[in-house]
Scaffold this active site. Structure first.
Site, PDB file in Angstrom:
ATOM      1  N   HIS A  99       0.823  -1.220   0.000  1.00 35.02           N
ATOM      2  CA  HIS A  99       0.000   0.000   0.000  1.00 35.02           C
ATOM      3  C   HIS A  99       0.856   1.268   0.000  1.00 35.02           C
ATOM      4  CE1 HIS A  99       0.335   0.009   4.546  1.00 35.02           C
ATOM      5  NE2 HIS A  99       0.374   1.314   4.325  1.00 35.02           N
ATOM      6  N   ASP A 129       0.107  -7.669   1.827  1.00 34.27           N
ATOM      7  CA  ASP A 129       0.510  -6.264   1.759  1.00 34.27           C
ATOM      8  C   ASP A 129       2.028  -6.128   1.777  1.00 34.27           C
ATOM      9  OD1 ASP A 129       0.383  -3.547   1.579  1.00 34.27           O
ATOM     10  OD2 ASP A 129      -0.392  -3.205   3.610  1.00 34.27           O
ATOM     11  N   SER A 213       4.621   2.633   7.765  1.00 33.12           N
ATOM     12  CA  SER A 213       4.299   1.485   6.920  1.00 33.12           C
ATOM     13  C   SER A 213       5.521   0.969   6.184  1.00 33.12           C
ATOM     14  CB  SER A 213       3.243   1.871   5.873  1.00 33.12           C
ATOM     15  OG  SER A 213       1.962   1.875   6.423  1.00 33.12           O
TER      16      SER A 213
END
Length: 384
Positions: A99, A129, A213
């Site tokens: 992402h 992910d 992230s």
């Protein structure tokens, strides 16, 4: 609003199944930790020297930080965002979240030394992910991190996160492992609706914020045990407050180690598929309604997908109409797979994601009409 069922239907791809769990309006939302790029990024280190402990956080930081990178993502119309990543090997492969780089026009990778380079996405896995970038940099910039084992992770052990929250590259935070075996929706929609599910995630209270992230979650030996993926946040509609609330999630490194070589070689990874719809847990009232023993745990099969592996193996889904919170009767209760106990649907997914591949056989033990039955199921590839 998502449904109350985890759809393993065309899912159960290694435990990343179509899952849709309804949440009340006031339930905190789980958000990716990708942050919009800020005009300038400064360096901030949040590190604490232990008092009389066996580990020096300063030494750990100095050992690990050279292998952690900031990632700046450029989109169309001059938009940009940022995340984190880390060096995977000596060949210049960088791991991050999918992402973080989704929809990017260009990707800039910034090393702790300040060296900047353009990165290319060579592999992506929407289910867990994960994305793999490749960069061409001088060898002195390459500092691969040591990968640990998420199977050895214990609730309560101390962990640290290093990343690029809010553009503050090189930020280190400290916390503990709060739980294991958590589940989140993946980024891939299933053919039958809903989303596949990412399984066996690590929950931590180490401070993780937007921009973290793709960065590493590490044990105190400096080994990567997970890739930081998301935080749970409170606020109006679950999205107005983006700061850390003490609940973060990381992709377990054992899944990463299993998937990454395929992403480097083929650009993708195929997860196993069981072909059922289940739900995570049953209350005592639901067990009584279904006629299940209160002392027997397992994953209750709501439905079995036609012509799927579970159906081929003789598994039975619920058949009777229900007036009780949309929970039909008559389905198998999966209590074990390959002699490994299954307490919840999460256990089943975790086993699939870390131990099984398409084409593997799996012995599934179910409770049906009060009798224990062993079934043989041949897993297939998750449908596109």
């Amino acid at each position: 609003m998502k449904s109350n069922y985890l759809t393993i239907a065309g899912l159960l791809f290694v435990g990343l199944l179509a899952a849709c769990i309804a949440q009340p309006a006031d339930t905190p939302a789980v958000l990716p930790t990708l942050e919009s790029a800020l005009p300038a990024a400064s360096t901030e280190v949040v590190a604490t020297e232990p008092q009389g402990g066996q580990v020096s956080y300063v030494d750990l930081y100095e050992q690990v930080n050279p292998g952690v990178v900031a990632i700046i993502v450029y989109y169309q119309e001059n938009d940009s965002g940022q995340g984190s990543g880390f060096v995977f090997d000596d060949e210049g492969h960088i791991l991050t979240n999918y992402h973080v780089v989704e929809g990017s026009e260009a990707i800039e990778v910034v090393f702790s030394s300040g060296y900047r380079v353009i990165g290319q996405v060579i592999g992506k896995d929407l289910d867990s992910d994960i994305a793999v970038l490749n960069v061409d940099v001088p060898s002195e910039q390459i500092h691969p991190l040591v990968l640990g084992s998420s199977e050895d992770v214990k609730v309560g052990q101390q962990v640290v996160a290093i990343g690029n929250p809010y553009g503050l590259s090189g930020t280190m935070t400290l916390g503990i492992v709060s739980a294991r075996g958590r589940m989140l929706d993946s980024m891939r929609e299933s053919p039958s609706g809903g989303y596949f599910t990412a399984a066996d995630l690590i929950q931590t209270d180490a401070s993780i914020n937007p921009g973290n992230s793709g960065g590493p979650l590490l044990n105190l030996d400096g080994e990567v045990i997970g890739i930081n993926r998301a935080i749970r946040t409170n606020g109006e509609d679950g999205v107005s407050t983006l700061s850390n609330s003490g609940i973060g999630f990381a992709v377990p490194i054992d899944v990463v180690k299993r998937v990454t070589p395929y992403l480097i070689e083929n650009g993708q990874y195929d997860y196993p598929y069981l072909g059922i719809v289940s739900r995570e847990e049953l209350t005592l009232g639901e067990r009584e309604y279904l006629g299940l023993p209160a002392d027997v745990q397992g994953a209750y099969v709501i439905s079995v997908l036609e012509d799927g592996p579970a159906a081929q193996g003789g598994m039975v889904g619920a058949t009777n109409e229900s007036t009780y919170i949309d929970l039909p009767k008559g389905g198998d209760l999966i209590t074990a797979v390959d002699d490994q106990p299954v307490r919840t649907f999460s256990d089943l997914l975790s086993y699939l994601v870390t131990h099984k591949s398409p084409g593997d056989s799996m012995r599934v033990t179910v409770l049906r009409d009060g009798s224990q039955i062993d079934l043989s199921v041949v897993l297939t590839k998750r449908p596109e």
